[in-house]
Design a protein around this motif. Structure first.
Motif, PDB file in Angstrom:
ATOM      1  N   ALA A  56       9.443  -1.599  -0.135  1.00 53.50           N
ATOM      2  CA  ALA A  56      10.562  -1.131  -1.322  1.00 53.50           C
ATOM      3  C   ALA A  56      10.783   0.176  -1.186  1.00 53.50           C
ATOM      4  O   ALA A  56      11.685   0.881  -1.940  1.00 53.50           O
ATOM      5  N   GLY A  57       9.908   0.933  -0.372  1.00 54.72           N
ATOM      6  CA  GLY A  57       9.917   2.349  -0.528  1.00 54.72           C
ATOM      7  C   GLY A  57       8.862   3.219  -0.623  1.00 54.72           C
ATOM      8  O   GLY A  57       7.611   2.552  -0.440  1.00 54.72           O
ATOM      9  N   PRO A  58       8.559   4.305  -1.085  1.00 54.41           N
ATOM     10  CA  PRO A  58       7.362   5.211  -1.208  1.00 54.41           C
ATOM     11  C   PRO A  58       6.582   4.522  -2.196  1.00 54.41           C
ATOM     12  O   PRO A  58       6.911   4.471  -3.342  1.00 54.41           O
ATOM     13  N   VAL A  59       5.199   4.462  -1.969  1.00 53.29           N
ATOM     14  CA  VAL A  59       4.240   4.324  -2.827  1.00 53.29           C
ATOM     15  C   VAL A  59       3.451   5.615  -2.999  1.00 53.29           C
ATOM     16  O   VAL A  59       2.844   5.919  -2.181  1.00 53.29           O
ATOM     17  N   LEU A  60       3.168   5.930  -4.173  1.00 49.30           N
ATOM     18  CA  LEU A  60       1.907   7.021  -4.772  1.00 49.30           C
ATOM     19  C   LEU A  60       0.836   6.263  -5.092  1.00 49.30           C
ATOM     20  O   LEU A  60       0.750   5.316  -5.704  1.00 49.30           O
ATOM     21  N   TYR A  61      -0.447   6.529  -4.633  1.00 49.78           N
ATOM     22  CA  TYR A  61      -1.542   6.428  -4.813  1.00 49.78           C
ATOM     23  C   TYR A  61      -2.338   7.307  -5.465  1.00 49.78           C
ATOM     24  O   TYR A  61      -2.519   8.566  -5.140  1.00 49.78           O
ATOM     25  N   ALA A  62      -3.156   7.029  -6.439  1.00 49.48           N
ATOM     26  CA  ALA A  62      -4.227   8.050  -6.919  1.00 49.48           C
ATOM     27  C   ALA A  62      -5.625   7.288  -7.318  1.00 49.48           C
ATOM     28  O   ALA A  62      -5.720   6.122  -7.855  1.00 49.48           O
ATOM     29  N   VAL A  63      -6.817   8.113  -6.948  1.00 52.42           N
ATOM     30  CA  VAL A  63      -7.978   7.589  -7.465  1.00 52.42           C
ATOM     31  C   VAL A  63      -7.940   8.107  -8.985  1.00 52.42           C
ATOM     32  O   VAL A  63      -7.569   9.191  -9.460  1.00 52.42           O
ATOM     33  N   SER A  64      -8.958   7.358  -9.789  1.00 55.49           N
ATOM     34  CA  SER A  64      -9.193   7.704 -11.128  1.00 55.49           C
ATOM     35  C   SER A  64     -10.480   7.949 -11.038  1.00 55.49           C
ATOM     36  O   SER A  64     -11.644   7.359 -10.727  1.00 55.49           O
ATOM     37  N   LEU A 118      -9.680  -0.998   0.752  1.00 57.59           N
ATOM     38  CA  LEU A 118      -8.950  -1.932  -0.005  1.00 57.59           C
ATOM     39  C   LEU A 118      -7.687  -2.358   0.749  1.00 57.59           C
ATOM     40  O   LEU A 118      -6.922  -1.182   1.038  1.00 57.59           O
ATOM     41  N   PRO A 119      -7.434  -3.514   1.018  1.00 59.36           N
ATOM     42  CA  PRO A 119      -6.438  -3.948   2.007  1.00 59.36           C
ATOM     43  C   PRO A 119      -5.049  -3.818   1.155  1.00 59.36           C
ATOM     44  O   PRO A 119      -5.249  -3.654  -0.278  1.00 59.36           O
ATOM     45  N   LEU A 120      -4.116  -3.596   1.732  1.00 61.47           N
ATOM     46  CA  LEU A 120      -2.762  -3.313   1.130  1.00 61.47           C
ATOM     47  C   LEU A 120      -1.600  -4.521   1.194  1.00 61.47           C
ATOM     48  O   LEU A 120      -1.620  -5.048   2.428  1.00 61.47           O
ATOM     49  N   THR A 121      -0.919  -5.038   0.309  1.00 62.72           N
ATOM     50  CA  THR A 121       0.062  -5.892   0.470  1.00 62.72           C
ATOM     51  C   THR A 121       1.105  -5.314   1.206  1.00 62.72           C
ATOM     52  O   THR A 121       1.369  -4.156   1.329  1.00 62.72           O
ATOM     53  N   ALA A 122       2.303  -6.198   1.850  1.00 61.90           N
ATOM     54  CA  ALA A 122       3.430  -5.487   2.292  1.00 61.90           C
ATOM     55  C   ALA A 122       4.344  -4.572   1.326  1.00 61.90           C
ATOM     56  O   ALA A 122       4.972  -3.638   1.853  1.00 61.90           O
ATOM     57  N   GLU A 123       4.112  -4.758   0.080  1.00 59.25           N
ATOM     58  CA  GLU A 123       4.430  -4.053  -0.912  1.00 59.25           C
ATOM     59  C   GLU A 123       3.943  -2.804  -1.286  1.00 59.25           C
ATOM     60  O   GLU A 123       4.401  -1.839  -1.868  1.00 59.25           O
ATOM     61  N   GLY A 124       2.628  -2.778  -0.909  1.00 60.47           N
ATOM     62  CA  GLY A 124       1.736  -1.272  -0.728  1.00 60.47           C
ATOM     63  C   GLY A 124       0.924  -1.485  -2.010  1.00 60.47           C
ATOM     64  O   GLY A 124       0.322  -0.679  -2.396  1.00 60.47           O
TER      65      GLY A 124
END
Length: 358
Positions: A56-64, A118-124
């Motif tokens: 669906a577009g860009p995905v932002l990832y963050a560690v805590s 961590l695997p990612l789904t198609a949606e990220g």
């Protein structure tokens, strides 16, 4: 280093030190100036960020960066990132870095000295870890190196290997990643001089060399990288404190010992920049045509205190430093002829820790 910077910047911060979470800022395409447009605070201490893409577009990832570490994913298509599902535990403590590789999200877990896949789904969306690889060993520093401390994890330019930089064991671990199963297996390791405390590395654009930054011993180790064999070999070392090369552990600057934090290589391979906390500078090194020699050119003020992260904008014209202690992100215009950056402006972000573009 031509072109124009445009788009958005995402800025991580330490909420435990008064940071606002993840800040979103527009980038002026002419000056590189940042203008804050919003923020999201859904996980504590989102200290490091990465941008990927889902269906669906860009995905932002963050560690805590917390004792029970998690990663969070956000839909980054709107004005303010929107959380995508619940944060996912990484199976490690205090994750300090993350990267995307072969359809997976990788985290370097400083506290537990491990790397998670961590695997990612198609949606990220990240799924629970398919593998957690624990490092072993220690180093001579009784305070910082009693156990492994994975500080960074990155895919190599060929996409065949994953490299993990471990501050606690004075080593860079090379692993293979199975794209289908998400399994990660140790392949080899490169030992650095005892007490180096490697923090991060950056690859030369040719893909044949890497530059490993020492945090405990302020140096850059130049390495040859053989992608066919998955072998990293150290071939030289350059001090980042040219005025006192024989005493790298002596106090330097208002905040004490010099501690390099983040290396950046110019897209044309001519320069290597690194932020150094303590003196609070950006050190400029010139790289020769082969990429095997790094010679200090100068050091310039970073524009703040304790620069934890340093990144180059997508156009290669400006460096952005996340100054954790003084609480701002500064941008520095890079002179194409000399490689020397000059501070040009700043955006207030308390406890700033990292910058990503997307």
């Amino acid at each position: 280093m031509s072109g124009s910077a445009a788009g958005r910047a995402f800025i991580g911060s330490f909420t435990s030190a008064g940071g606002p979470g993840i800040v979103v800022a527009d980038i002026d395409p002419r000056t590189g100036a940042l203008t804050r447009t919003g923020a999201v605070r859904s996980v504590p201490d989102p200290s490091y960020l990465a941008v990927g893409h889902g269906e669906a577009g860009p995905v932002l990832y963050a560690v805590s960066e917390t004792v029970a570490g998690v990663v969070a994913a956000y839909d980054a298509s709107g004005a303010v990132p929107r959380p995508l599902g619940e944060p996912v535990p990484v199976g490690g403590d205090e994750p300090t870095h993350l990267a995307l590789a072969q359809g997976h999200l990788l985290t370097a877990n400083y506290g537990s000295g491990s790397v998670s896949v961590l695997p990612l789904t198609a949606e990220g969306l990240p799924l629970p870890p398919s593998a957690v690889l624990h490092h072993e060993g220690s180093g001579p520093d009784p305070e910082r190196q009693r156990s492994p401390h994975a500080h960074q994890v990155v895919p190599d330019p060929s996409g065949r290997w994953v490299l993990a930089v471990d501050l606690g064991t004075d080593s860079v671990q090379v692993c293979s990643l199975d794209e289908r199963t998400g399994a990660m297996r140790p392949h080899g390791a490169t030992a650095l001089p005892p007490g180096t405390g490697p923090r991060h590395l950056a690859f030369h654009p040719s893909g044949d060399h890497a530059y490993v930054l020492g945090e405990l011993r302020p140096t850059v180790t130049v390495c040859r990288w053989d992608a066919a064999a998955g072998v990293l070999r150290a071939i030289g070392e350059t001090s980042l404190l040219p005025d006192s090369p024989d005493s790298p552990d002596s106090p330097d600057g208002a905040d004490g010992q010099a501690q390099p934090s983040a290396p950046v290589v110019a897209p044309d391979g001519r320069y290597l920049w690194t932020a150094v906390r303590g003196p609070d500078t950006v050190v400029v090194l010139a790289l020769d045509a082969s990429g095997e020699r790094a010679e200090p050119v100068t050091a310039v003020p970073c524009g703040g205190r304790r620069p934890r992260d340093l990144v180059l904008d997508p156009a290669g014209r400006r460096l952005y430093a996340a100054n954790e202690r003084s609480g701002e992100v500064t941008w520095l215009d890079v002179d194409h002829a000399t490689g020397i950056p000059r501070p040009a402006g700043s955006l207030t972000v308390p406890a700033a820790s990292s910058v990503a573009f997307g």
